[in-house]
Design a protein around this motif. Structure first.
Motif, PDB file in Angstrom:
ATOM      1  N   GLU A   7       0.789  -1.245   0.146  1.00  0.00           N
ATOM      2  CA  GLU A   7       0.200  -0.025  -0.226  1.00  0.00           C
ATOM      3  C   GLU A   7       0.855   1.151   0.008  1.00  0.00           C
ATOM      4  O   GLU A   7       1.728   1.187   0.554  1.00  0.00           O
ATOM      5  CB  GLU A   7      -0.923   0.321   1.382  1.00  0.00           C
ATOM      6  CG  GLU A   7      -2.084  -0.909   1.139  1.00  0.00           C
ATOM      7  CD  GLU A   7      -2.877  -0.884   2.464  1.00  0.00           C
ATOM      8  OE1 GLU A   7      -3.003   0.223   2.985  1.00  0.00           O
ATOM      9  OE2 GLU A   7      -3.333  -1.892   3.124  1.00  0.00           O
ATOM     10  N   ASP A   8       0.373   2.290  -0.695  1.00  0.00           N
ATOM     11  CA  ASP A   8       1.377   3.626  -0.582  1.00  0.00           C
ATOM     12  C   ASP A   8       0.963   4.020   1.006  1.00  0.00           C
ATOM     13  O   ASP A   8      -0.115   4.042   1.513  1.00  0.00           O
ATOM     14  CB  ASP A   8       0.414   4.435  -1.507  1.00  0.00           C
ATOM     15  CG  ASP A   8       0.729   4.202  -2.887  1.00  0.00           C
ATOM     16  OD1 ASP A   8       1.603   3.326  -3.083  1.00  0.00           O
ATOM     17  OD2 ASP A   8      -0.116   4.754  -3.726  1.00  0.00           O
ATOM     18  N   ILE A   9       2.155   4.450   1.494  1.00  0.00           N
ATOM     19  CA  ILE A   9       1.990   4.899   2.668  1.00  0.00           C
ATOM     20  C   ILE A   9       2.116   6.520   2.719  1.00  0.00           C
ATOM     21  O   ILE A   9       2.574   7.188   2.036  1.00  0.00           O
ATOM     22  CB  ILE A   9       3.450   4.560   3.562  1.00  0.00           C
ATOM     23  CG1 ILE A   9       3.621   3.070   3.430  1.00  0.00           C
ATOM     24  CG2 ILE A   9       3.520   5.207   4.882  1.00  0.00           C
ATOM     25  CD1 ILE A   9       4.761   2.525   4.142  1.00  0.00           C
ATOM     26  N   GLN A  10       0.794   7.194   3.374  1.00  0.00           N
ATOM     27  CA  GLN A  10       0.648   8.406   3.422  1.00  0.00           C
ATOM     28  C   GLN A  10       1.392   9.081   4.571  1.00  0.00           C
ATOM     29  O   GLN A  10       1.231   8.751   5.651  1.00  0.00           O
ATOM     30  CB  GLN A  10      -0.873   8.694   3.447  1.00  0.00           C
ATOM     31  CG  GLN A  10      -1.131  10.146   3.440  1.00  0.00           C
ATOM     32  CD  GLN A  10      -1.017  10.746   2.327  1.00  0.00           C
ATOM     33  OE1 GLN A  10      -1.242  10.412   1.233  1.00  0.00           O
ATOM     34  NE2 GLN A  10      -0.325  12.070   2.543  1.00  0.00           N
ATOM     35  N   ILE A  11       2.254   9.929   4.263  1.00  0.00           N
ATOM     36  CA  ILE A  11       2.924  10.605   5.323  1.00  0.00           C
ATOM     37  C   ILE A  11       2.169  11.983   5.541  1.00  0.00           C
ATOM     38  O   ILE A  11       1.954  12.688   4.667  1.00  0.00           O
ATOM     39  CB  ILE A  11       4.390  11.030   4.911  1.00  0.00           C
ATOM     40  CG1 ILE A  11       5.361   9.812   4.751  1.00  0.00           C
ATOM     41  CG2 ILE A  11       5.151  11.842   6.227  1.00  0.00           C
ATOM     42  CD1 ILE A  11       6.709   9.726   4.444  1.00  0.00           C
ATOM     43  N   THR A  12       2.085  12.194   6.738  1.00  0.00           N
ATOM     44  CA  THR A  12       1.243  13.195   7.228  1.00  0.00           C
ATOM     45  C   THR A  12       1.912  14.050   8.421  1.00  0.00           C
ATOM     46  O   THR A  12       2.363  13.407   9.172  1.00  0.00           O
ATOM     47  CB  THR A  12      -0.300  13.046   7.882  1.00  0.00           C
ATOM     48  OG1 THR A  12      -1.007  12.345   6.793  1.00  0.00           O
ATOM     49  CG2 THR A  12      -1.177  14.286   8.380  1.00  0.00           C
ATOM     50  N   GLN A  51      -4.746  22.421   4.855  1.00  0.00           N
ATOM     51  CA  GLN A  51      -4.051  21.287   4.666  1.00  0.00           C
ATOM     52  C   GLN A  51      -3.137  21.560   2.976  1.00  0.00           C
ATOM     53  O   GLN A  51      -3.643  22.404   2.380  1.00  0.00           O
ATOM     54  CB  GLN A  51      -4.864  20.140   4.087  1.00  0.00           C
ATOM     55  CG  GLN A  51      -5.536  19.398   5.395  1.00  0.00           C
ATOM     56  CD  GLN A  51      -6.348  18.364   4.797  1.00  0.00           C
ATOM     57  OE1 GLN A  51      -7.713  18.598   4.699  1.00  0.00           O
ATOM     58  NE2 GLN A  51      -5.998  17.197   4.860  1.00  0.00           N
ATOM     59  N   LYS A  53      -0.648  19.407   0.339  1.00  0.00           N
ATOM     60  CA  LYS A  53       0.095  18.253  -0.210  1.00  0.00           C
ATOM     61  C   LYS A  53       1.257  18.729  -1.014  1.00  0.00           C
ATOM     62  O   LYS A  53       0.857  19.629  -2.017  1.00  0.00           O
ATOM     63  CB  LYS A  53      -0.818  17.210  -0.908  1.00  0.00           C
ATOM     64  CG  LYS A  53      -0.374  15.892  -1.166  1.00  0.00           C
ATOM     65  CD  LYS A  53      -1.133  14.994  -1.862  1.00  0.00           C
ATOM     66  CE  LYS A  53      -2.112  14.320  -0.796  1.00  0.00           C
ATOM     67  NZ  LYS A  53      -2.720  13.130  -1.325  1.00  0.00           N
ATOM     68  N   GLN A  61       8.203  11.047  -2.243  1.00  0.00           N
ATOM     69  CA  GLN A  61       6.803  11.141  -2.224  1.00  0.00           C
ATOM     70  C   GLN A  61       5.970  12.331  -1.600  1.00  0.00           C
ATOM     71  O   GLN A  61       6.589  13.132  -1.363  1.00  0.00           O
ATOM     72  CB  GLN A  61       6.224   9.787  -1.269  1.00  0.00           C
ATOM     73  CG  GLN A  61       6.585  10.155  -0.054  1.00  0.00           C
ATOM     74  CD  GLN A  61       5.894   8.886   0.693  1.00  0.00           C
ATOM     75  OE1 GLN A  61       6.590   7.813   0.655  1.00  0.00           O
ATOM     76  NE2 GLN A  61       4.792   8.644   1.040  1.00  0.00           N
ATOM     77  N   ASP A  62       4.895  12.319  -1.957  1.00  0.00           N
ATOM     78  CA  ASP A  62       4.054  13.435  -1.473  1.00  0.00           C
ATOM     79  C   ASP A  62       3.868  13.435   0.078  1.00  0.00           C
ATOM     80  O   ASP A  62       3.830  12.319   0.635  1.00  0.00           O
ATOM     81  CB  ASP A  62       2.569  13.470  -1.926  1.00  0.00           C
ATOM     82  CG  ASP A  62       2.432  13.953  -3.415  1.00  0.00           C
ATOM     83  OD1 ASP A  62       3.310  14.587  -3.955  1.00  0.00           O
ATOM     84  OD2 ASP A  62       1.468  13.508  -4.013  1.00  0.00           O
ATOM     85  N   ILE A  63       3.664  14.519   0.578  1.00  0.00           N
ATOM     86  CA  ILE A  63       3.737  14.741   2.267  1.00  0.00           C
ATOM     87  C   ILE A  63       2.608  15.507   2.066  1.00  0.00           C
ATOM     88  O   ILE A  63       2.305  16.458   1.586  1.00  0.00           O
ATOM     89  CB  ILE A  63       4.853  15.367   2.912  1.00  0.00           C
ATOM     90  CG1 ILE A  63       6.118  14.578   2.598  1.00  0.00           C
ATOM     91  CG2 ILE A  63       4.797  15.498   4.413  1.00  0.00           C
ATOM     92  CD1 ILE A  63       6.410  13.271   3.345  1.00  0.00           C
ATOM     93  N   GLU A  64       1.676  15.210   3.105  1.00  0.00           N
ATOM     94  CA  GLU A  64       0.398  16.165   3.448  1.00  0.00           C
ATOM     95  C   GLU A  64       0.697  16.729   4.826  1.00  0.00           C
ATOM     96  O   GLU A  64       0.785  16.116   6.050  1.00  0.00           O
ATOM     97  CB  GLU A  64      -0.800  15.063   3.436  1.00  0.00           C
ATOM     98  CG  GLU A  64      -2.079  15.958   3.724  1.00  0.00           C
ATOM     99  CD  GLU A  64      -3.249  15.254   3.665  1.00  0.00           C
ATOM    100  OE1 GLU A  64      -3.778  15.209   2.320  1.00  0.00           O
ATOM    101  OE2 GLU A  64      -3.955  14.783   4.614  1.00  0.00           O
TER     102      GLU A  64
END
Length: 134
Positions: A7-12, A51, A53, A61-64
């Motif tokens: 899975e894509d890991i979403q970094i927040t 927010q 992104k 990768q994208d960071i939110e």
């Protein structure tokens, strides 16, 4: 294939903007998150949430970014402390034309450290277009 199951890991990253009322915290947050600017002052009541992104090359990768624009007035201090938890970053803002706002940066720093000792902090002098500190 194994990659199909990753899975894509979403970094927040929760980021706070702290400082006295009127130093330009909301303007900084709005400029970064929405790429707009207004010189109309409007008090923040409690906290505003924005927010953004953004692709970060070093991470690949994208960071939110969750930007918590806190109220700077003393009457909201009890409210803002609950937002300090879990913050990964903080921008301590002062108005370069108001010496008192610079002196209060230490208060914001100490208050944040009580609730979250691991937060990375940046000091930002704002309103340099307005002149020099008295």
């Amino acid at each position: 294939m194994e990659d199909d199951y990753i899975e894509d890991i979403q970094i927040t990253i929760k980021t706070l903007i702290l400082g006295n009322g009127g130093v330009g915290k909301s303007s900084l947050a709005l400029r970064y998150a929405k790429e707009t600017f207004t010189d109309q002052y409007k008090k923040t009541l409690g906290v505003d949430f924005l927010q953004k992104k953004k692709f970060i090359k070093s991470v690949g990768q994208d960071i939110e970014f969750h930007i918590w624009d806190t109220a700077g007035q003393e009457k909201f201090n009890a409210l803002t402390s609950i937002y300090y938890r879990d913050a990964k970053g903080a921008i301590l803002v002062y108005d370069v034309t108001l010496k008192e706002s610079f002196k209060k940066v230490e208060k914001w720093y100490e208050e944040l450290k009580v609730f979250n000792k691991e937060t990375v902090m940046i000091l930002a002098g704002n309103k340099i277009d307005k002149g020099k500190m008295d």
